[in-house]
Motif scaffolding. Structure first.
Motif, short mmCIF file in Angstrom:
data_model
loop_
_atom_site.label_atom_id
_atom_site.label_comp_id
_atom_site.label_asym_id
_atom_site.label_seq_id
_atom_site.Cartn_x
_atom_site.Cartn_y
_atom_site.Cartn_z
N THR A 10 0.83 -1.21 0.00
CA THR A 10 0.00 0.00 0.00
C THR A 10 0.86 1.25 0.00
O THR A 10 0.61 2.20 -0.76
CB THR A 10 -0.95 0.00 1.22
N VAL A 11 1.88 1.28 0.81
CA VAL A 11 2.78 2.44 0.87
C VAL A 11 3.51 2.63 -0.45
O VAL A 11 3.61 3.75 -0.97
CB VAL A 11 3.77 2.30 2.05
N LEU A 12 4.00 1.56 -1.04
CA LEU A 12 4.68 1.66 -2.32
C LEU A 12 3.74 2.16 -3.41
O LEU A 12 4.12 2.97 -4.26
CB LEU A 12 5.29 0.32 -2.73
N PHE A 13 2.51 1.69 -3.39
CA PHE A 13 1.52 2.14 -4.37
C PHE A 13 1.24 3.63 -4.19
O PHE A 13 1.15 4.38 -5.18
CB PHE A 13 0.23 1.33 -4.24
N LEU A 14 1.11 4.09 -2.96
CA LEU A 14 0.85 5.51 -2.70
C LEU A 14 2.03 6.38 -3.15
O LEU A 14 1.83 7.47 -3.68
CB LEU A 14 0.54 5.73 -1.22
N VAL A 15 3.24 5.91 -2.95
CA VAL A 15 4.43 6.64 -3.42
C VAL A 15 4.42 6.70 -4.94
O VAL A 15 4.70 7.75 -5.53
CB VAL A 15 5.72 5.98 -2.88
N PHE A 16 4.10 5.61 -5.59
CA PHE A 16 4.00 5.56 -7.05
C PHE A 16 2.98 6.57 -7.55
O PHE A 16 3.25 7.35 -8.47
CB PHE A 16 3.62 4.13 -7.47
N VAL A 17 1.81 6.61 -6.96
CA VAL A 17 0.75 7.53 -7.36
C VAL A 17 1.17 8.98 -7.10
O VAL A 17 0.92 9.87 -7.92
CB VAL A 17 -0.58 7.19 -6.63
N ALA A 18 1.84 9.23 -5.98
CA ALA A 18 2.29 10.58 -5.66
C ALA A 18 3.29 11.09 -6.71
O ALA A 18 3.18 12.23 -7.16
CB ALA A 18 2.91 10.61 -4.27
N PHE A 19 4.25 10.25 -7.10
CA PHE A 19 5.20 10.66 -8.13
C PHE A 19 4.52 10.88 -9.48
O PHE A 19 4.87 11.79 -10.23
CB PHE A 19 6.34 9.64 -8.27
N PHE A 20 3.56 10.05 -9.79
CA PHE A 20 2.82 10.19 -11.03
C PHE A 20 2.09 11.54 -11.09
O PHE A 20 2.20 12.29 -12.06
CB PHE A 20 1.82 9.04 -11.18
N PHE A 21 1.35 11.86 -10.03
CA PHE A 21 0.62 13.12 -10.01
C PHE A 21 1.56 14.33 -9.93
O PHE A 21 1.28 15.37 -10.50
CB PHE A 21 -0.39 13.15 -8.86
N LEU A 22 2.67 14.19 -9.26
CA LEU A 22 3.65 15.27 -9.20
C LEU A 22 4.21 15.57 -10.59
O LEU A 22 4.37 16.73 -10.97
CB LEU A 22 4.79 14.92 -8.24
N SER A 23 4.48 14.54 -11.37
CA SER A 23 5.00 14.77 -12.72
C SER A 23 3.94 15.44 -13.60
O SER A 23 4.27 16.29 -14.43
CB SER A 23 5.49 13.47 -13.34
N ILE A 24 2.68 15.11 -13.42
CA ILE A 24 1.61 15.75 -14.18
C ILE A 24 1.48 17.22 -13.77
O ILE A 24 1.32 18.10 -14.62
CB ILE A 24 0.28 15.00 -14.00
N LEU A 25 1.60 17.51 -12.49
CA LEU A 25 1.53 18.90 -12.02
C LEU A 25 2.69 19.73 -12.56
O LEU A 25 2.52 20.88 -12.96
CB LEU A 25 1.51 18.95 -10.49
N LEU A 26 3.88 19.15 -12.58
CA LEU A 26 5.04 19.86 -13.11
C LEU A 26 4.89 20.14 -14.61
O LEU A 26 5.27 21.21 -15.10
CB LEU A 26 6.32 19.08 -12.85
N THR A 27 4.32 19.21 -15.33
CA THR A 27 4.07 19.41 -16.75
C THR A 27 3.05 20.53 -16.97
O THR A 27 3.22 21.38 -17.84
CB THR A 27 3.59 18.10 -17.41
N GLY A 28 2.01 20.54 -16.16
CA GLY A 28 1.02 21.61 -16.24
C GLY A 28 1.62 22.97 -15.94
O GLY A 28 1.27 23.97 -16.57
N ALA A 29 2.53 23.01 -14.98
CA ALA A 29 3.20 24.27 -14.64
C ALA A 29 4.07 24.75 -15.81
O ALA A 29 4.14 25.96 -16.07
CB ALA A 29 4.04 24.10 -13.38
N THR A 30 4.71 23.84 -16.50
CA THR A 30 5.52 24.20 -17.66
C THR A 30 4.66 24.81 -18.77
O THR A 30 5.03 25.83 -19.37
CB THR A 30 6.26 22.95 -18.21
#
Length: 109
Positions: A10-30
């Motif tokens: 569960t923790v690994l999955f949550l970390v995976f999802v957090a990195f995924f959404f962070l990369s989408i947010l950074l792309t949106g900021a660009t």
């Protein structure tokens, strides 16, 4: 033991999802930053009545940000010049290691 493995998964999955959404947010900021850059360029060029010094200044600013800005005369519109601004900027989605160039287009009257 089964409960510990479930919690680790569960923790690994949550970390995976957090990195995924962070990369989408950074792309949106660009993308948002590039849109803001283009809007400021159009407004300043229009305010200066398309002074060649201002256009050169924005071309230099674009190069500094690793953008490609192309300003071309698109003819006249009711006795006023019309310019087409094409802005190409890099997009990187770090999570997928995906890199491409996006393009924005605007007209200045």
């Amino acid at each position: 033991m089964k409960q510990i493995m479930s919690q680790v998964t569960t923790v690994l999955f949550l970390v995976f999802v957090a990195f995924f959404f962070l990369s989408i947010l950074l792309t949106g900021a660009t993308v948002s930053e590039a849109q803001k850059f283009q809007t400021e360029a159009v407004e300043e060029m229009q305010a200066s009545h398309f002074s060649s010094e201002v256009i050169d200044e924005w071309l230099l600013k674009a190069r500094e940000k690793e953008y490609t800005l192309t300003v071309t005369s698109d003819g006249f519109y009711e006795d006023r010049p019309c310019y087409r601004l094409e802005l190409k900027y890099p997009i990187q989605i770090f999570f997928f290691r995906y890199q491409t160039k996006n393009e924005l287009e605007a007209y200045a009257l």
